[in-house]
Design a protein around this motif. Structure first.
Motif, short mmCIF file in Angstrom:
data_model
loop_
_atom_site.label_atom_id
_atom_site.label_comp_id
_atom_site.label_asym_id
_atom_site.label_seq_id
_atom_site.Cartn_x
_atom_site.Cartn_y
_atom_site.Cartn_z
N ILE A 231 34.12 35.54 35.09
CA ILE A 231 35.59 35.57 35.14
C ILE A 231 36.08 35.67 36.58
N ASN A 232 35.46 36.57 37.36
CA ASN A 232 35.86 36.73 38.76
C ASN A 232 35.67 35.45 39.56
N ASP A 233 34.53 34.79 39.34
CA ASP A 233 34.27 33.54 40.05
C ASP A 233 35.34 32.49 39.72
N ILE B 255 38.44 32.98 38.59
CA ILE B 255 39.74 33.37 39.14
C ILE B 255 39.77 33.08 40.63
N GLU B 256 38.65 33.37 41.29
CA GLU B 256 38.57 33.13 42.73
C GLU B 256 38.78 31.65 43.05
N TYR C 142 40.85 35.93 28.84
CA TYR C 142 39.68 36.56 28.23
C TYR C 142 40.14 37.66 27.29
N GLU D 67 37.62 44.13 41.46
CA GLU D 67 37.08 42.78 41.43
C GLU D 67 38.26 41.82 41.50
N HIS D 68 37.93 40.56 41.66
CA HIS D 68 38.98 39.57 41.82
C HIS D 68 40.01 39.63 40.69
N MET D 69 39.53 39.79 39.45
CA MET D 69 40.48 39.79 38.33
C MET D 69 41.45 40.96 38.43
N ASN E 9 45.50 40.52 39.01
CA ASN E 9 46.42 41.11 38.04
C ASN E 9 47.39 42.08 38.71
#
Lengths: 557, 557
Positions: free
Chosen positions: A347-349, A351-352, A359, B394-396, B400
């Motif tokens: 998910i982080n990848d 979003i980046e 999700y 984290e990025h998410m 947010n």
């Protein structure tokens, strides 16, 4: 000639699926006849380094090979069919399953090149197969894969209902609700033993209908301007159907990504379980021909599996797909315990890289395939069994499920929380645990079945954490001289380029150790090796607090 | 003499804590002065085999060593203090922190034997420390460890508020609520930049008060008839206080289990953060002197850590404690992503041994230490910063959090989602990303700092999955004969005892390879080794579909 008194006793012997989620396999034995329900595998946890998959120990079945009349499979998930290729190489018995389940089994047996040696029988809900003293009745259920059934086993001792994996869905995608009427009818007649799915026994309330996911997906699709990439379980055909429906409705072409997604959807379309207009399906490398808002990609990787399509998309290593700003990525699944970190990395990848990722924790885009507490109560109420055995679950699930039954008024002594290998013996009025057969797990690595055990795994763990250091030295025992070496090679220990000094020091320790052995007249190989290992180990630990595996080899010239 | 025009520009450079949960470290630089907020570590994921912990790459700080005026620490969690022992070995600067935080830092520096070289300064909320052009103001917050603070940094360019980790608890255990009035006052005066904790930015609503956990615990204690064993984070002193209160109220003696639980509780009692009547505390091996309903055990292991006390209790390998039927085990914590499987294994083991296990999904026995969406909105409302930078996530989480600010009306161009190493340059009216400094992670294995890199990790992974096979052979190049060997040793590959045939076949492949080399006049070592490696590799893969690491050593006589 077998000359045994008819005892009317039936034995129920789970060889997997209790105290764990996975590798479901249950044996039903009556006199000299055995039938088996399900034959699954499970996936290794991270402790089982390098292991590909796990199947149940089937020593008991092999010993009683001659008695086995058939394998009856409730549905096509790996934890119910994945053991078949390995088991069928050792046991010859027909398989009975519904059409889609059989289709998935077929492609599995083909991969293992044993399809021609197997007998496959298609059944459908309401069919009753008679084998010896057993009548095996298939009953429609709802689950996260199409064509799932439960089984009512009519035996001389009474009726046993085995739910398989199930949920109660009043608005299922294929329009066919779990056959509650038949459960009620059997309950009215009298059920000796209920064996019911415990996977969600620790969850209160009801599991939502699959249809609710379709509504959520449609809302998302309506608001999407770029590509929509949806990850889900390949086997969840009804989910794929709903994703396809939302795509078609929004005039989006559909491409499949991921080997298992392609394979299972192909089987499902062929057998009539998945309906997508042909002209709406495109190849993955054709997606660029269409504008982004005309494309849906349905992909594997909802669990963050390292090699799966979505993971490769997220890390930018997918052959065909690059995530762009404006893409909507929907992860339509819940992370299985153990996978949460991997999923959130994905998910982080994403979003980046600019994707809008939907999700579970931010939208309701997934429902479980298993019954929650209130559904389990409904099944108990309809079936009202004399005896109850929770199945399909870790210990916490089985215990919670038994408490649910107890709270509904069932006597504790009539509830059996078994371990794999336990033998539950039932007659018309009595049930008891009567012994234990060999049971456990068999690890599969490559095509090696059962040749990786605890010592190998322990070594792998040490190697993983500390690496290895090999020392080769050639000596002449008579002249007590070192002829060649020591040659030191390390793997997974330290960067050799940065550690030349350290390696040189270790060399010196080795030479000193050998000289010490010569001085003390300790020239047996084992002693010399032990001395080297001990001295090098102490030196390294004192120096950098690590303990690589040390493998000395001495060659005598 | 530095002769620079006063620019009134301040640089904010996060060296950790962005795009990840952990190793928080932020640099604030004004002209030739630097101060640092927090200096944390993070724990390795399962990919980082054998790595003990991770600290930020502090190359930038080392280069600017002379400028550093101090480390200002917000609270005593490992992800905020864990990097200190490693960083302080390379940088000499005073530490400022509240009493409990400093107590925990002290015991850490003592372990690393550098306490005497460090300057520690105790501060308390409302204190203002003046260092050069900075005024560092400490502001009381609530979090899952006592004595947490946020920091208002008064700089020539304006005020920067760094929340540290926080939640808003109107009924905290120590009676002191986060100093919202001071936030409001600063907001009224004008805050240039807000840097706020994003850990729970994907969670709606509010985080519940720590006090609600106390009430739940008391209910459980009242209904417990056997021992009560409670696992929680050792550093959550307020949670420990509430467990102790429930115990004292129910006349239960209290024993601590687990090294960090003992150590932290000792520090906390000494410094006056944990109050338990002396006569109620007993040693772990004294618990047997009391009846079970008079005993509480407070233990580590709420995350299923392999070596922690609860895990050993569950697996039956704890020195002092055997779980019995009637014991109540309360896991007062949420599994951190990645630990869910380990925690549920522990729960299953405990249930199997007869314990009544109370865990998060069945009772509300834990609350988070971080602010959820509504709390984050309150902070934005009070502080009303000109610029905003989400941190700790984290990025998410960062994305947010930035959306939350945007939805509240902040201009998108005033929100900065940075990566570690990015330099945010601020003046009174402007903020912009102005360059990047070296940043990343440094892996620590044993006492080796940074000497394990990608090649070593890749080797460890291969070794973990496939094991290793070493081949030693002595040859005479002139006579073209094999003098000794091949000696084959394997680790983590197959059971040697079961695989004698396979090893013998591999020997033959080695001999054939060498003879082939002799025949083809390919007698350079590298070529010979490559041939052996290739041939053995092919042979093993074709035979059993595995790829162990193959290490041939040739000795020439």
């Amino acid at each position: 000639m077998i000359n045994k008194k008819k005892t009317n006793k039936i034995k129920v012997i789970p060889l997997g699926g209790l105290g764990e989620i996975g590798k479901n396999l249950t044996v039903f034995e009556y006199e000299n006849e055995i039938i088996v329900i399900d034959c699954g595998m499970s996936f290794p946890n991270e402790e089982l380094l390098g292991i590909d998959l796990i199947i149940p120990d089937i020593t008991y079945l092999i010993k009683n090979r001659e008695k086995i009349k058939g394998f009856f499979i409730t549905h096509g998930h790996e934890d119910h069919i994945g053991g078949l290729p390995y088991v069928l190489k050792q046991i010859n018995a027909p398989i009975y399953a519904t059409k889609l389940t059989l289709g998935l089994i077929e492609s599995k047996l083909q991969e293992h090149k044993i399809l021609d040696d197997c007998t496959l029988n298609i059944v459908k809900p309401k069919d009753v197969i008679e084998v010896g003293n057993f009548k095996v009745e298939f009953i429609k259920t709802n689950h996260s894969i199409a064509d799932s059934v439960s089984i009512a086993l009519h035996t001389p001792a009474g009726i046993i209902v085995h739910t398989g994996d199930f949920k109660i869905d009043f608005t299922p995608i294929d329009g066919e609700t779990i056959d509650l009427q038949r459960y009620a009818q059997l309950g009215k007649r009298g059920v000796l033993l209920l064996m019911a799915d415990s996977t969600n026994a620790t969850r209160l309330g009801y599991t939502m209908s699959e249809k609710t996911v379709g509504e959520a997906l449609e809302n998302l699709f309506m608001n999407a301007n770029g590509r929509v990439i949806v990850a889900t379980f390949a086997s969840n055909i009804h989910r794929v159907q709903q994703i396809a429906n939302a795509s078609v409705k929004n005039n989006r072409k559909i491409a499949f990504s991921g080997r298992s997604m392609e394979r299972i959807c192909e089987v499902a379309m062929e057998l009539g379980y998945l309906f997508i207009p042909k002209e709406m399906i495109i190849d993955l490398n054709e997606t660029k021909k269409y504008s982004n808002d005309r494309v849906t990609i349905i992909t594997t990787g909802s669990q963050g599996e390292p090699m799966a399509a979505l993971t490769r998309i997220a890390s930018g290593t997918h052959k065909n797909i690059r995530v762009e700003k404006g893409d909507m990525v929907i992860i339509s699944a819940t992370p299985i315990p153990g996978n949460q970190k991997a999923v959130s990395d994905v998910i982080n990848d994403l979003i980046e890289k600019g994707a809008n990722v939907i999700y579970e924790s931010i939208k309701e885009i997934h429902v479980s395939g298993h019954a929650c507490e209130e559904e389990l109560k409904l099944i108990q109420t309809l079936i009202k069994p004399k005896f109850f055995m929770p199945i399909h679950g870790e210990h916490m699930h089985l215990i919670n499920h038994s408490k649910i039954a107890e709270n509904m008024g069932m006597k504790k002594s009539n509830i059996f929380v078994l371990e794999t290998g336990d033998v539950l013996e039932l007659s018309r009025n009595k049930a008891q645990i009567a012994g234990k057969v060999q049971a456990g797990r068999v690890l599969i690595d490559g095509i090696g079945v059962g040749d990786v055990g605890n010592i190998v795994l322990k070594d792998r763990k040490n190697l993983a954490n500390e690496g290895i250091l090999t020392i080769v030295i050639a000596i002449n025992r008579e002249s007590r001289t070192i002829v060649s070496g020591p040659d030191i090679i390390t793997r997974g220990f330290v960067y050799v380029r940065d550690s030349e000094g350290l390696i040189k020091e270790i060399s010196e320790v080795v030479i000193e150790s050998i000289e010490k052995c010569f001085d003390n007249n300790e020239t047996q190989w084992t002693k010399m090796k032990n001395t080297i290992r001990r001295e090098v180990n102490n030196f390294i630990y004192n120096k950098i607090k690590r303990k690589p595996m040390i493998l000395p080899t001495i060659i005598e010239i």
